[in-house]
Design an enzyme around this catalytic site. Structure first.
Site, mmCIF file in Angstrom:
data_model
loop_
_atom_site.group_PDB
_atom_site.id
_atom_site.type_symbol
_atom_site.label_atom_id
_atom_site.label_comp_id
_atom_site.label_asym_id
_atom_site.label_seq_id
_atom_site.Cartn_x
_atom_site.Cartn_y
_atom_site.Cartn_z
ATOM 1 N N GLY A 113 0.786 -1.239 0.000
ATOM 2 C CA GLY A 113 0.000 0.000 0.000
ATOM 3 C C GLY A 113 0.815 1.284 0.000
ATOM 4 O O GLY A 113 0.299 2.352 0.326
ATOM 5 N N ASP A 115 2.065 2.890 -2.599
ATOM 6 C CA ASP A 115 1.970 3.678 -3.836
ATOM 7 C C ASP A 115 1.698 5.146 -3.490
ATOM 8 O O ASP A 115 0.732 5.452 -2.788
ATOM 9 C CB ASP A 115 0.843 3.116 -4.715
ATOM 10 C CG ASP A 115 0.896 3.665 -6.114
ATOM 11 O OD1 ASP A 115 1.309 2.916 -7.012
ATOM 12 O OD2 ASP A 115 0.534 4.846 -6.318
ATOM 13 N N GLY A 180 5.848 -3.099 0.722
ATOM 14 C CA GLY A 180 5.447 -4.429 0.276
ATOM 15 C C GLY A 180 6.322 -4.908 -0.883
ATOM 16 O O GLY A 180 6.703 -4.113 -1.759
ATOM 17 N N GLY A 182 5.454 -6.809 -3.363
ATOM 18 C CA GLY A 182 4.757 -6.862 -4.661
ATOM 19 C C GLY A 182 4.948 -5.611 -5.500
ATOM 20 O O GLY A 182 5.347 -5.674 -6.663
ATOM 21 N N HIS A 184 7.096 -3.090 -4.788
ATOM 22 C CA HIS A 184 8.510 -2.673 -4.774
ATOM 23 C C HIS A 184 9.322 -3.413 -5.835
ATOM 24 O O HIS A 184 9.991 -2.791 -6.661
ATOM 25 C CB HIS A 184 9.056 -2.972 -3.380
ATOM 26 C CG HIS A 184 10.388 -2.369 -3.076
ATOM 27 N ND1 HIS A 184 10.633 -1.022 -3.126
ATOM 28 C CD2 HIS A 184 11.567 -2.940 -2.686
ATOM 29 C CE1 HIS A 184 11.893 -0.780 -2.780
ATOM 30 N NE2 HIS A 184 12.484 -1.940 -2.513
ATOM 31 N N ILE A 241 0.891 -10.814 -9.145
ATOM 32 C CA ILE A 241 2.111 -11.583 -8.870
ATOM 33 C C ILE A 241 2.039 -12.035 -7.418
ATOM 34 O O ILE A 241 1.882 -11.199 -6.516
ATOM 35 C CB ILE A 241 3.369 -10.726 -9.122
ATOM 36 C CG1 ILE A 241 3.344 -10.215 -10.565
ATOM 37 C CG2 ILE A 241 4.639 -11.526 -8.861
ATOM 38 C CD1 ILE A 241 4.019 -8.915 -10.780
ATOM 39 N N TYR A 476 11.152 7.850 -11.737
ATOM 40 C CA TYR A 476 11.213 6.478 -11.194
ATOM 41 C C TYR A 476 9.789 5.988 -10.917
ATOM 42 O O TYR A 476 9.059 6.610 -10.141
ATOM 43 C CB TYR A 476 12.064 6.504 -9.928
ATOM 44 C CG TYR A 476 12.124 5.227 -9.135
ATOM 45 C CD1 TYR A 476 12.144 3.973 -9.746
ATOM 46 C CD2 TYR A 476 12.188 5.273 -7.743
ATOM 47 C CE1 TYR A 476 12.217 2.812 -8.993
ATOM 48 C CE2 TYR A 476 12.271 4.111 -6.986
ATOM 49 C CZ TYR A 476 12.282 2.887 -7.625
ATOM 50 O OH TYR A 476 12.349 1.730 -6.875
ATOM 51 N N ASN A 478 8.509 3.729 -9.113
ATOM 52 C CA ASN A 478 8.098 3.494 -7.724
ATOM 53 C C ASN A 478 7.849 4.788 -6.953
ATOM 54 O O ASN A 478 7.335 4.750 -5.839
ATOM 55 C CB ASN A 478 9.123 2.630 -6.990
ATOM 56 C CG ASN A 478 8.751 1.159 -7.055
ATOM 57 O OD1 ASN A 478 7.629 0.814 -7.416
ATOM 58 N ND2 ASN A 478 9.690 0.292 -6.713
ATOM 59 N N TYR A 479 8.242 5.932 -7.539
ATOM 60 C CA TYR A 479 7.819 7.209 -6.959
ATOM 61 C C TYR A 479 6.699 7.737 -7.837
ATOM 62 O O TYR A 479 6.817 8.766 -8.506
ATOM 63 C CB TYR A 479 8.990 8.191 -6.870
ATOM 64 C CG TYR A 479 10.054 7.748 -5.890
ATOM 65 C CD1 TYR A 479 9.719 6.974 -4.783
ATOM 66 C CD2 TYR A 479 11.385 8.089 -6.052
ATOM 67 C CE1 TYR A 479 10.675 6.550 -3.877
ATOM 68 C CE2 TYR A 479 12.353 7.673 -5.143
ATOM 69 C CZ TYR A 479 11.988 6.899 -4.065
ATOM 70 O OH TYR A 479 12.942 6.491 -3.165
HETATM 71 P P1 FDA Z 1 1.292 -1.013 -3.277
HETATM 72 O O1 FDA Z 1 0.634 -2.171 -2.673
HETATM 73 O O2 FDA Z 1 0.650 0.333 -3.088
HETATM 74 O O3 FDA Z 1 1.526 -1.293 -4.829
HETATM 75 C C1 FDA Z 1 2.143 -0.366 -5.700
HETATM 76 C C2 FDA Z 1 1.737 -0.676 -7.141
HETATM 77 O O4 FDA Z 1 2.085 -2.017 -7.470
HETATM 78 C C3 FDA Z 1 0.231 -0.581 -7.385
HETATM 79 O O5 FDA Z 1 0.011 -0.211 -8.730
HETATM 80 C C4 FDA Z 1 -0.238 -1.992 -7.165
HETATM 81 O O6 FDA Z 1 -1.469 -2.302 -7.776
HETATM 82 C C5 FDA Z 1 0.906 -2.797 -7.757
HETATM 83 N N1 FDA Z 1 1.054 -4.081 -7.091
HETATM 84 C C6 FDA Z 1 1.297 -4.271 -5.771
HETATM 85 N N2 FDA Z 1 1.403 -5.571 -5.514
HETATM 86 C C7 FDA Z 1 1.217 -6.229 -6.686
HETATM 87 C C8 FDA Z 1 1.198 -7.601 -7.045
HETATM 88 N N3 FDA Z 1 1.408 -8.528 -6.123
HETATM 89 N N4 FDA Z 1 0.931 -7.935 -8.326
HETATM 90 C C9 FDA Z 1 0.716 -6.965 -9.258
HETATM 91 N N5 FDA Z 1 0.741 -5.647 -8.967
HETATM 92 C C10 FDA Z 1 0.986 -5.283 -7.689
HETATM 93 N N6 FDA Z 1 11.169 2.783 -3.127
HETATM 94 C C11 FDA Z 1 12.457 2.404 -3.286
HETATM 95 O O7 FDA Z 1 12.834 1.911 -4.346
HETATM 96 N N7 FDA Z 1 13.341 2.544 -2.249
HETATM 97 C C12 FDA Z 1 12.972 3.047 -1.042
HETATM 98 O O8 FDA Z 1 13.793 3.144 -0.128
HETATM 99 C C13 FDA Z 1 11.613 3.450 -0.877
HETATM 100 N N8 FDA Z 1 11.162 3.965 0.311
HETATM 101 C C14 FDA Z 1 9.830 4.272 0.476
HETATM 102 C C15 FDA Z 1 9.361 4.730 1.714
HETATM 103 C C16 FDA Z 1 8.020 5.051 1.880
HETATM 104 C C17 FDA Z 1 7.544 5.524 3.234
HETATM 105 C C18 FDA Z 1 7.123 4.928 0.798
HETATM 106 C C19 FDA Z 1 5.671 5.304 0.968
HETATM 107 C C20 FDA Z 1 7.578 4.448 -0.425
HETATM 108 C C21 FDA Z 1 8.924 4.122 -0.595
HETATM 109 N N9 FDA Z 1 9.400 3.634 -1.811
HETATM 110 C C22 FDA Z 1 10.727 3.291 -1.949
HETATM 111 C C23 FDA Z 1 8.486 3.470 -2.943
HETATM 112 C C24 FDA Z 1 7.989 2.030 -3.031
HETATM 113 O O9 FDA Z 1 9.007 1.209 -3.566
HETATM 114 C C25 FDA Z 1 6.767 1.946 -3.960
HETATM 115 O O10 FDA Z 1 5.743 2.751 -3.463
HETATM 116 C C26 FDA Z 1 6.287 0.514 -4.134
HETATM 117 O O11 FDA Z 1 5.484 0.410 -5.271
HETATM 118 C C27 FDA Z 1 5.530 0.057 -2.920
HETATM 119 O O12 FDA Z 1 5.135 -1.274 -3.006
HETATM 120 P P2 FDA Z 1 3.883 -1.740 -2.131
HETATM 121 O O13 FDA Z 1 3.625 -3.154 -2.426
HETATM 122 O O14 FDA Z 1 4.093 -1.327 -0.722
HETATM 123 O O15 FDA Z 1 2.768 -0.787 -2.722
#
Ligand code: FDA
Length: 538
Positions: A113, A115, A180, A182, A184, A241, A476, A478-479
């Site tokens: 979560g 994103d 997460g 997924g 990342h 995934i 990037y 992921n941002y």
């Molecule tokens: P989330 O669940 O929100 O998913 C992000 C995107 O990926 C969405 O579009 C989602 O639908 C899709 N997705 C998620 N899981 C999936 C799956 N299993 N299958 C298909 N699609 C999927 N980045 C970095 O490179 N280095 C860093 O140090 C940091 N630090 C950081 C700190 C904080 C506080 C935040 C809020 C963010 C970062 N980030 C980062 C950015 C981070 O890598 C990016 O937000 C990722 O997408 C987060 O992955 P989540 O699964 O947590 O996000």
């Protein structure tokens, strides 16, 4: 202007009422039909029913909120999912995809979560969240130096499970432990090991995805094109995934960390300026990054100043680091007392801002220390920014909206420059000196204030234009930043329209991503504001 008479106005209001009530009815129908479909698809519906949350369920709000990491997308005015499902087994996901397709509901997959634009849990059209929070298994094979990690696991728990078994293996992913896997891994994933080993996505050697037809595929059965696409191209365009197999990397028993802050009155501008010439050229074992923020100061007329903080991870001991620093960056004046020699896992705690002696179990905590309102943007720098350019950035930071703003600057070079631009969809490799992330945080839920902070972020982005990459102005994935461009919410999006944001994230790799998407999801079921469009939808 012609003012409509009362009867015309009443007619318009009636139409509006009919349209709104038919939308509500259609939402209720789709919702009901989707649930009905699930009961038919699951031979044993009771196996999933306790993981299905609708707005009438008392746990719906807490399940939704648990992984919201940006409060901008938590307010009541933000559209909410019709249903949230937290599956426990991969076999439970194909029926969810099938029923969403059958009933015209979009799927948002959420792992951690994080994103920045909330795309994993917000949609402007009727939608269902597949929340992978229960997919958090990690199995580490020390002999093979690999691990299988489920998408809903956090990177903190991956680091913990590695360290539990070995003091000389690590993994090159992000800094914040609650991210997460997924999102990342599927968007890249960088952290303090990037100059030695590249990105998390560079170390993925297998994965399991569920495609639009509900097939559960591994690397061999999905084929090399799709396997290429999900390592940096964003998973959400291609399927769900569920797990990743990654190569672990060697780390020494003892590493060294430091963090040194310098204010403008302590020569911070010149140090930053000099750092730009050396940071990407350093030995691969050494990463020196920068964070910039505004701090209060009793020594300045404005009672505030800019703090430039140099943070570092060195894959070796202090005795090897000090001569290296004397040779390459003597201006920083690093001395033994600034350094801490520790294990790699404790360095992870240090870089996230935990006390370095904290028990490593804190990495298992999924709850973010503080969740606020935020807007993030990114830029790549290929030529050093001149001193006057840096001073202009400081001026932006003196504005009121920047009270809690931050630049997080990651040096490139090393392994990042050795990997080819097309090895995976993440294209930002040789030629980049560093990446700037700018973040602005605020604490109030107030549309006008939010607008002011977001405008500040856009002003800084505009200010940086002459100093950062062009054609494309790289960013990037992921941002996530929807200011870069979005797809049409309803209907097709042309290649040209999607290229506006797509080339910024992926440069020339965007075309291959479009080709893969066209093959694996031609009807564009897996879509969001910045998903890869299939070609024929132009
Ligand atoms: P989330 O669940 O929100 O998913 C992000 C995107 O990926 C969405 O579009 C989602 O639908 C899709 N997705 C998620 N899981 C999936 C799956 N299993 N299958 C298909 N699609 C999927 N980045 C970095 O490179 N280095 C860093 O140090 C940091 N630090 C950081 C700190 C904080 C506080 C935040 C809020 C963010 C970062 N980030 C980062 C950015 C981070 O890598 C990016 O937000 C990722 O997408 C987060 O992955 P989540 O699964 O947590 O996000």
């Amino acid at each position: 202007m012609k003012i409509p008479n009362i009867s015309t106005l009443s007619f318009i209001l009636l139409l509006l009422f009919i349209s709104l009530s038919s939308r509500a009815a259609s939402a209720a129908d789709k919702h009901r039909d989707f649930l009905e479909c699930l009961t038919q698809q699951f031979k044993n519906y009771s196996s999933i029913s306790s993981n299905v949350y609708t707005p009438t369920n008392s746990s719906y709000s807490s399940v939704l909120r648990f992984s919201i990491q940006n409060l901008r997308f938590a307010s009541d005015s933000v559209p909410k999912p019709q249903v949230i499902i937290t599956p426990e087994h991969e076999s439970q996901i194909p029926p969810i995809i099938y029923c969403a397709k059958e009933n015209g509901l979009q799927i948002r997959t959420r792992s951690g979560g994080h994103d920045y634009e909330g795309l994993s849990y917000v949609s402007q059209v009727l939608f269902v969240i597949i929340d992978l929070i229960k997919f958090s298994e990690i199995s580490v094979d020390i002999g093979e130096k690999t691990a299988w990690v489920e998408s809903g696991a956090t990177i903190g728990s991956l680091y913990y499970r590695i360290a539990e078994k070995s003091g000389i293996l690590g993994f090159p992913a992000g800094v914040c432990p609650t991210i997460g896997v997924g999102g990342h891994f599927s968007g890249g994933g960088y952290g303090t090991l990037m100059r030695k080993y590249g990105l998390a996505a560079d170390q993925v050697i297998d994965a399991k995805i569920i495609d639009v037809n509900g097939r559960i595929l591994d690397r061999r059965s999905m084929g090399e094109d799709l396997f290429w696409a999900i390592r940096g191209g964003g998973g959400a365009s291609f399927g769900v995934i569920v797990a990743w197999k990654v190569q672990l990397v060697d780390v020494p028993k003892r590493v060294t960390v430091f963090r040194i802050g310098r204010t403008l009155e302590q020569n911070a501008t010149q140090l930053f300026h000099r750092w730009q010439y050396i940071a990407s050229e350093l030995d691969k074992d050494l990463l020196i990054g920068i964070t910039v923020s505004k701090v209060s100061s009793t020594q300045t007329r404005k009672n505030q100043t800019i703090n430039v903080s140099f943070y570092s991870l060195f894959l070796g001991g202090i005795d090897r680091l000090l001569p290296m620093m004397r040779e390459s960056f003597p201006e920083l004046g690093l001395v033994r007392e600034d350094c801490i020699e520790t294990s790699w896992i404790q360095s992870v705690l240090f870089h996230f801002g935990f006390p370095i002696e904290s028990p490593k179990e804190v990495l298992l905590n999924r709850t973010q220390r503080s969740v606020t309102y935020l807007k993030g943007k990114s830029n790549y720098v290929q030529k050093p920014i001149p001193v006057h350019g840096l001073q202009g950035i400081w001026r932006q930071f003196y504005e009121a909206e920047a009270a809690a703003a931050q630049l997080i600057i990651a040096p490139y070079g090393g392994r990042m420059a050795e990997i080819s631009e097309s090895a995976i969809p993440f294209p930002h490799r040789a030629g980049n000196l560093y990446k700037i992330q700018h973040l602005v945080f605020w604490a109030e839920e107030d549309a006008e204030r939010s607008h002011r902070y977001i405008s500040w972020s856009r002003r800084l982005y505009k200010y940086l234009t002459p100093f950062v990459s062009t054609c494309p102005r790289a960013a990037y994935l992921n941002y996530r930043d929807l200011d870069l461009g979005v797809n049409n919410i309803v209907g097709n999006t042309s290649y040209a329209q999607a290229s506006i944001w797509g080339k910024k994230y992926f440069n020339n790799n965007f075309d291959r991503l479009v080709r893969v998407k066209t093959i694996v999801d031609p009807d564009n079921f897996f879509r969001n504001e910045q998903s890869i469009p299939p070609l024929h939808s132009t």
